[in-house]
Motif scaffolding. Structure first.
Motif, PDB file in Angstrom:
ATOM      1  N   TYR A  55       0.854  -1.191   0.000  1.00  0.00           N
ATOM      2  CA  TYR A  55       0.000   0.000   0.000  1.00  0.00           C
ATOM      3  C   TYR A  55       0.881   1.228   0.000  1.00  0.00           C
ATOM      4  O   TYR A  55       2.051   1.175   0.349  1.00  0.00           O
ATOM      5  CB  TYR A  55      -0.947   0.012   1.213  1.00  0.00           C
ATOM      6  CG  TYR A  55      -0.237   0.020   2.553  1.00  0.00           C
ATOM      7  CD1 TYR A  55       0.098   1.218   3.185  1.00  0.00           C
ATOM      8  CD2 TYR A  55       0.105  -1.167   3.180  1.00  0.00           C
ATOM      9  CE1 TYR A  55       0.761   1.239   4.398  1.00  0.00           C
ATOM     10  CE2 TYR A  55       0.765  -1.159   4.403  1.00  0.00           C
ATOM     11  CZ  TYR A  55       1.086   0.035   5.006  1.00  0.00           C
ATOM     12  OH  TYR A  55       1.751   0.048   6.211  1.00  0.00           O
ATOM     13  N   TRP A  56       0.311   2.325  -0.423  1.00  0.00           N
ATOM     14  CA  TRP A  56       1.000   3.604  -0.371  1.00  0.00           C
ATOM     15  C   TRP A  56       0.458   4.328   0.847  1.00  0.00           C
ATOM     16  O   TRP A  56      -0.735   4.583   0.947  1.00  0.00           O
ATOM     17  CB  TRP A  56       0.726   4.415  -1.643  1.00  0.00           C
ATOM     18  CG  TRP A  56       1.742   5.482  -1.837  1.00  0.00           C
ATOM     19  CD1 TRP A  56       1.626   6.790  -1.462  1.00  0.00           C
ATOM     20  CD2 TRP A  56       3.031   5.337  -2.423  1.00  0.00           C
ATOM     21  NE1 TRP A  56       2.767   7.466  -1.795  1.00  0.00           N
ATOM     22  CE2 TRP A  56       3.654   6.597  -2.381  1.00  0.00           C
ATOM     23  CE3 TRP A  56       3.732   4.270  -2.985  1.00  0.00           C
ATOM     24  CZ2 TRP A  56       4.928   6.826  -2.872  1.00  0.00           C
ATOM     25  CZ3 TRP A  56       4.990   4.493  -3.477  1.00  0.00           C
ATOM     26  CH2 TRP A  56       5.587   5.756  -3.421  1.00  0.00           C
ATOM     27  N   LEU A  80      -0.674  -2.684  -6.013  1.00  0.00           N
ATOM     28  CA  LEU A  80      -1.148  -1.659  -5.089  1.00  0.00           C
ATOM     29  C   LEU A  80      -2.667  -1.577  -5.206  1.00  0.00           C
ATOM     30  O   LEU A  80      -3.219  -1.678  -6.308  1.00  0.00           O
ATOM     31  CB  LEU A  80      -0.525  -0.303  -5.414  1.00  0.00           C
ATOM     32  CG  LEU A  80       0.987  -0.184  -5.190  1.00  0.00           C
ATOM     33  CD1 LEU A  80       1.485   1.186  -5.663  1.00  0.00           C
ATOM     34  CD2 LEU A  80       1.348  -0.411  -3.743  1.00  0.00           C
ATOM     35  N   PRO A  81      -3.355  -1.390  -4.073  1.00  0.00           N
ATOM     36  CA  PRO A  81      -4.817  -1.335  -4.095  1.00  0.00           C
ATOM     37  C   PRO A  81      -5.338   0.004  -4.582  1.00  0.00           C
ATOM     38  O   PRO A  81      -4.740   1.048  -4.330  1.00  0.00           O
ATOM     39  CB  PRO A  81      -5.184  -1.548  -2.624  1.00  0.00           C
ATOM     40  CG  PRO A  81      -4.015  -1.010  -1.867  1.00  0.00           C
ATOM     41  CD  PRO A  81      -2.807  -1.277  -2.726  1.00  0.00           C
ATOM     42  N   THR A 108      -3.595   8.706  -1.437  1.00  0.00           N
ATOM     43  CA  THR A 108      -2.713   7.605  -1.814  1.00  0.00           C
ATOM     44  C   THR A 108      -2.371   7.656  -3.300  1.00  0.00           C
ATOM     45  O   THR A 108      -2.982   8.395  -4.060  1.00  0.00           O
ATOM     46  CB  THR A 108      -3.347   6.252  -1.428  1.00  0.00           C
ATOM     47  OG1 THR A 108      -2.386   5.220  -1.577  1.00  0.00           O
ATOM     48  CG2 THR A 108      -4.573   5.958  -2.256  1.00  0.00           C
ATOM     49  N   TYR A 144     -10.945  -3.972   2.615  1.00  0.00           N
ATOM     50  CA  TYR A 144     -10.180  -5.216   2.600  1.00  0.00           C
ATOM     51  C   TYR A 144     -11.089  -6.421   2.816  1.00  0.00           C
ATOM     52  O   TYR A 144     -10.894  -7.469   2.207  1.00  0.00           O
ATOM     53  CB  TYR A 144      -9.041  -5.177   3.631  1.00  0.00           C
ATOM     54  CG  TYR A 144      -7.831  -4.449   3.110  1.00  0.00           C
ATOM     55  CD1 TYR A 144      -6.893  -5.083   2.295  1.00  0.00           C
ATOM     56  CD2 TYR A 144      -7.614  -3.107   3.405  1.00  0.00           C
ATOM     57  CE1 TYR A 144      -5.787  -4.419   1.801  1.00  0.00           C
ATOM     58  CE2 TYR A 144      -6.513  -2.425   2.920  1.00  0.00           C
ATOM     59  CZ  TYR A 144      -5.599  -3.086   2.116  1.00  0.00           C
ATOM     60  OH  TYR A 144      -4.506  -2.418   1.615  1.00  0.00           O
TER      61      TYR A 144
END
Length: 195
Positions: A55-56, A80-81, A108, A144
């Motif tokens: 993740y960022w 990355l999401p 993000t 999530y």
């Protein structure tokens, strides 16, 4: 049906966890991120060829960039999401070395919408809090939870956090998927059958 008692308890725990995380200095945060990366790679949690979802960092989350950079240098596939909408699962986009990241909401960054998609084998998860049973306290949006519920594989779930984010106990609901491990600056801790 939403259990208001559990939701109220989680709201209080979120405030407590936010405060603990916010109390850390920038130096403590940077040192913790480096130690978490050391524990991650020393813990042998990855197999060659596995896809890793990272993740960022947003706000004062533990920064996983030290892990991301080493994964990219080692040619590990990283996704990355990306948040698509309030009630949708996250989209996991491959971040290929040398490609730009773009603003993806919530402060993000993510690969472009043209990036290929992949299901991860290992998911590095941001969190607000965790307990000794591997229960993860997120922000309450369910992103999530929805993502894991629609995946065709069961990835290894690793929470990344500051040690100060550990809580005594977090109520766990049926849809809450427990962590397999958590990594803080204090080390790597496994939960459940692998503990």
């Amino acid at each position: 049906m939403v259990d208001e008692t559990i939701e109220d308890a989680k709201a209080g725990l979120r405030r407590q966890a936010h405060a603990a995380r916010a109390a850390l200095s920038p130096v403590e945060r940077a040192e913790a991120a480096d130690r978490v990366a050391e524990h991650f790679f020393a813990g042998n949690v990855l197999q060659p060829g596995q896809v890793v979802a990272a993740y960022w960092r947003i706000r004062d989350e533990l920064d996983c960039q030290p892990i991301l950079l080493r994964l990219m240098e080692g040619n590990q596939t990283v996704v990355l999401p990306v948040v698509l909408g309030p009630d949708q699962p996250l989209e996991m986009r491959i971040w290929e070395q040398g490609t730009a990241l773009y603003e993806a909401g919530f402060g993000t960054l993510a690969p472009s919408e043209l990036a290929p998609l992949a299901e991860p084998d290992v998911v590095l998860m941001p969190l607000l809090g965790f307990d000794s049973q591997g229960t993860r306290l997120g922000y309450g949006g369910g992103y999530y939870d929805r993502t894991l519920a629609q995946m065709t594989k069961s990835p290894t779930l690793i929470g990344l956090a500051f040690a100060a984010q550990e809580l005594d106990a977090i109520p766990r609901e049926d849809h809450d998927v427990p962590l397999d491990a958590v990594i803080t600056e204090a080390g790597l801790r496994h939960f459940g059958a692998s503990a």
